[in-house]
Write an enzyme that holds these catalytic residues in place. Structure first.
Site: not given
Ligand code: UD1
Length: 318
Positions: A38, A144, A148, A173, A274
């Site tokens: 934060g 993680y 949670k 998300n 993922d």
């Molecule tokens: C997960 C949880 C979410 C939680 C979060 C905390 C799930 C479905 N969701 O989010 O509830 O609040 O953790 O951090 O598990 N990606 C890319 N490029 C990047 C970064 C990410 O392609 O540069 C992809 C990831 O591989 C993933 C998606 O984007 O498929 C979302 O990633 P991210 O934003 O990190 O969140 P989650 O892991 O989905």
């Protein structure tokens, strides 16, 4: 007078809850944050209206007096990120599980009215069926997600064994203004926006056809306040999503459209831990908590991009 505590209140989601409480003129608002992820900048214009306490939820003695007598504790402090929990499992375990235990213990021993807990949709893992409903068996795929989920179970046990009122909200998300894009562990939409503003290609892990129920931070803050007040919900878990599903390829297309540019993304290997698809069934949250998300993905992204543009402009002028 009501007394609210927001752990992680200097974070992206916590500071949105703080603002929401202040808009209602809700009473005293205490923020507990160790500023690990934060930032006091997130509270800049409300700094004088709150009681900011630099404290760490891993330290029970530090937080217990701050939580004592609270009407509601919004427990947002956490080390988020699936990949970070894989790379650095110890700190995330200590904060997300032990820290949550400390917050619940302090709330119980300090006679707090209710704890609203930031749970995660990651608890579901990959499910055969979409959307994901609270009655489905959890299937965590990463430290993680497990951490949670353990927090949710602790909430349930503190409710059933000690009579502490708890409500767990599984966030899907969350995105919006103030999400920090500066780390490789940052939420994907903040990274997409940073990339487009810098006219760089983002990296998409996998083929980009994985999907998420991206939820605008204001809708999550509203839901928290509703969960703080709803009767007859103690010990329960609710999906705090939108009910929709957007692929990463669609999200990157929208970001380009909103910014009026065309930049092809880089594609990399899929990320360990993922989840492929995520979409909330919000029936229970609508029925029991009055959940009413207001922001479509396009509207939320328009506002978010506008905020980041403003920040970039201010930095340029400053
Ligand atoms: C997960 C949880 C979410 C939680 C979060 C905390 C799930 C479905 N969701 O989010 O509830 O609040 O953790 O951090 O598990 N990606 C890319 N490029 C990047 C970064 C990410 O392609 O540069 C992809 C990831 O591989 C993933 C998606 O984007 O498929 C979302 O990633 P991210 O934003 O990190 O969140 P989650 O892991 O989905």
């Amino acid at each position: 007078m009501s007394h609210f505590v927001v752990t992680g209140g200097a974070g992206f989601i916590g500071s949105a809850i703080v603002r929401r409480l202040l808009r209602e003129d809700a009473g005293k608002v205490v923020v507990i944050d160790n500023l690990f992820s934060g930032s006091e900048a997130n509270l800049e214009e409300v700094r004088t209206a709150i009681d900011f306490q630099s404290a760490d939820i891993r330290n029970y003695e530090e937080i217990a007096p701050l939580i004592r007598g609270a009407s509601v504790v919004f427990h947002e402090a956490a080390i988020p990120s699936v990949p970070r929990s894989i790379d650095e499992p110890i700190p995330s375990h200590e904060v997300n599980i032990n820290g949550t235990f400390n917050v619940l213990r302090a709330a119980h021993e300090g006679g707090a009215g209710r704890v609203v807990y930031a749970a995660s949709s990651s608890a579901y893992g990959d499910t055969a069926v979409l959307p994901k409903v609270e009655t489905m068996a959890p299937n965590p795929k990463s430290p993680y997600a497990l951490q949670k989920l353990a927090g949710e179970y602790y909430c349930h046990v503190f409710s059933s064994v000690y009579g502490l009122e708890t409500v767990a909200l599984r966030y899907f998300n969350v995105y919006g203004p103030r999400q920090d894009p500066s780390s490789p562990y940052s939420g994907v939409l903040s990274l997409f926006i940073k990339a487009v503003l810098e006219r760089c290609s983002p990296t998409i892990y996998g083929d980009g056809e994985q999907s998420r129920d991206f939820t605008y931070v204001e809708d999550v803050a509203d839901l928290n306040l509703k969960a703080a007040r709803a009767p007859g919900v103690s010990g329960k878990v609710y999906n705090g999503g939108n009910g929709g599903r957007i692929t990463l390829n669609q999200a990157w297309s929208l970001v380009q459209k909103l910014e009026g540019v065309e930049i092809p993304a880089h594609y990399g290997p899929p990320r360990p831990g993922d989840v492929h698809d995520s979409q909330a069934d919000v029936t229970a949250a609508v029925r029991d908590l009055g959940h009413a998300p207001r922001f479509s993905f396009e509207e939320g992204m328009r506002r978010t991009l506008g905020w980041y543009r403003g920040q970039a402009g201010a930095a340029g002028r400053g």
